[in-house]
Design a protein around this motif. Structure first.
Motif, PDB file in Angstrom:
ATOM      1  N   PRO A 125       0.824  -1.210   0.000  1.00  0.00           N
ATOM      2  CA  PRO A 125       0.000   0.000   0.000  1.00  0.00           C
ATOM      3  C   PRO A 125       0.855   1.256   0.000  1.00  0.00           C
ATOM      4  CG  PRO A 125       0.068  -0.955   2.188  1.00  0.00           C
ATOM      5  CD  PRO A 125       0.766  -1.927   1.282  1.00  0.00           C
ATOM      6  N   THR A 223      -4.473   5.283   3.130  1.00  0.00           N
ATOM      7  CA  THR A 223      -3.857   4.503   2.062  1.00  0.00           C
ATOM      8  C   THR A 223      -4.591   4.787   0.758  1.00  0.00           C
ATOM      9  OG1 THR A 223      -5.278   2.583   2.470  1.00  0.00           O
ATOM     10  CG2 THR A 223      -3.158   2.665   3.628  1.00  0.00           C
ATOM     11  N   GLN A 225      -5.980   3.093  -1.793  1.00  0.00           N
ATOM     12  CA  GLN A 225      -6.554   1.895  -2.388  1.00  0.00           C
ATOM     13  C   GLN A 225      -8.005   1.758  -1.934  1.00  0.00           C
ATOM     14  OE1 GLN A 225      -3.310  -0.207  -0.317  1.00  0.00           O
ATOM     15  NE2 GLN A 225      -4.861  -1.677   0.323  1.00  0.00           N
ATOM     16  N   SER A 229      -5.614  -2.140   4.005  1.00  0.00           N
ATOM     17  CA  SER A 229      -4.543  -3.112   3.837  1.00  0.00           C
ATOM     18  C   SER A 229      -4.388  -3.964   5.091  1.00  0.00           C
ATOM     19  CB  SER A 229      -3.222  -2.382   3.550  1.00  0.00           C
ATOM     20  OG  SER A 229      -2.123  -3.264   3.694  1.00  0.00           O
ATOM     21  N   THR A 237      -8.776   4.236   4.179  1.00  0.00           N
ATOM     22  CA  THR A 237      -8.451   4.530   2.785  1.00  0.00           C
ATOM     23  C   THR A 237      -8.720   6.015   2.528  1.00  0.00           C
ATOM     24  OG1 THR A 237     -10.693   4.104   2.004  1.00  0.00           O
ATOM     25  CG2 THR A 237      -9.199   2.209   2.150  1.00  0.00           C
ATOM     26  N   VAL A 251      -1.453   1.284  -5.798  1.00  0.00           N
ATOM     27  CA  VAL A 251      -0.539   0.512  -4.975  1.00  0.00           C
ATOM     28  C   VAL A 251       0.706   0.221  -5.806  1.00  0.00           C
ATOM     29  CG1 VAL A 251      -2.371  -0.570  -3.609  1.00  0.00           C
ATOM     30  CG2 VAL A 251      -1.554  -1.691  -5.694  1.00  0.00           C
TER      31      VAL A 251
END
Length: 325
Positions: A125, A223, A225, A229, A237, A251
């Motif tokens: 990530p 993150t 994505q 993760s 996220t 990623v």
């Protein structure tokens, strides 16, 4: 021996010496595993872990050949030009396979046509982090705090044209935030810059960040994505943190490929050996220790992911006029 029989036997003998090595029982010689990055990095560690396991499965050594340079393109080019006999394989990431070629005026290889994907191994990530001194626990609050500071929202990334840079451009467009991109020569320097307060934030892959997150020196804020993760299950996220880029998947992934036109039975053997290694009970833990999530995606699905991701990155690069390093 009758002359015709002798000549037939001689011809068969000569033909046997000219047959590809794979036809005589693949693999009967060491397999070269090209890694387009220097020894000691994340891709190198992943390749060595996988290569050792595959070597045990196929009873032949897999020798890592580090070919760094040009953002991964030198090693990828060497693999693309290698003989498609299964004795040269490539462990590479999406920068050199779906991004960097679009940043070049002239491309020395075409990833979609020059390679046959074998297995998508793992992905790391990309994480927005800030120095703990910012005093904010959410990305939204951290951005608000940074806007009030003299330097504003400065974000360090591993460099121009990196997956992190591209994600940052899209975030800037979708939020209207005045984000200043600060490119560095790699994830390590960008991480150090965030630790030292040279930039307010860093957006880099997880591996160099994890020790500093564990120590509390850096605060993980989001993150890039669609889903959280397993490496950082408590980190939201971007969709959760900012309400944007909910379905975008930025990623860094690593895959095993061979030059196109490699024999199908050789590809099948490599895929089977790789999956045997990746399905072992201890493998996931070993990959998590490297800062990467195990994916284990079959070759056909991996190929489709490469095609769709390549198109998406091409469109974003052209839209924002992104230039490489």
């Amino acid at each position: 021996m009758h002359r015709r029989t002798f000549m037939g036997a001689l011809g068969a003998s000569l033909l046997a010496t000219l047959e590809p090595a794979w036809a005589q029982g693949y693999p009967n010689a060491p397999v070269r595993m090209i890694v387009p990055y220097a020894a000691g990095g994340g891709a190198d560690a992943i390749a060595r872990l996988l290569g050792q396991g595959m070597g045990n499965e196929l009873r032949q050594s897999f020798v890592v050949d580090n070919r760094p340079g040009a953002g991964g393109m030198m090693g990828a080019e060497a693999a693309a030009k290698a003989s498609p006999d299964g004795y040269t394989v490539l462990v590479a990431g999406n920068p050199e396979l779906t991004i960097t070629p679009w940043l070049q005026a002239k491309r020395s290889y075409a990833p979609i046509t020059n390679f046959t994907p074998v297995v998508l191994i793992s992905q790391s990530p990309n994480v927005f982090v800030a120095n703990a001194s910012i005093g904010a626990k959410t990305l939204h609050a951290a951005f608000d705090a940074a806007k009030r500071s003299p330097g504003g929202i400065t974000v360090g990334t591993p460099g121009n044209g990196s997956p992190q840079h591209i994600a940052l451009e899209l975030l800037r467009a979708r939020t209207g935030l005045d984000i200043v991109h600060v490119p560095y020569k790699g994830a390590g320097p960008a991480t150090v810059a965030a630790l030292g307060g040279e930039v307010t934030f860093a957006l880099v892959g997880a591996p160099p960040l994890l020790p500093h997150i564990a120590s509390g020196k850096l605060v993980p804020l989001a993150t890039t994505q669609p889903r959280r993760s397993p490496l950082l299950p408590n980190v939201p996220t971007l969709g959760e943190a900012m309400g944007v880029m909910r379905e975008d998947d930025f990623v860094t992934w690593y895959g095993l490929l061979v030059p196109s036109r490699a024999p199908a039975d050789v590809v099948a053997q490599l895929e089977k050996a790789a999956f045997t290694v990746l399905k072992r009970p201890d493998t996931r833990a070993r990959f998590l220790a490297l800062g990467t999530d195990l994916v284990s995606m079959p070759g056909a699905q991996f190929a489709e992911r490469m095609r769709s991701e390549s198109t998406r990155y091409r469109d974003i690069i052209r839209r924002f006029g992104i230039k490489g390093a």
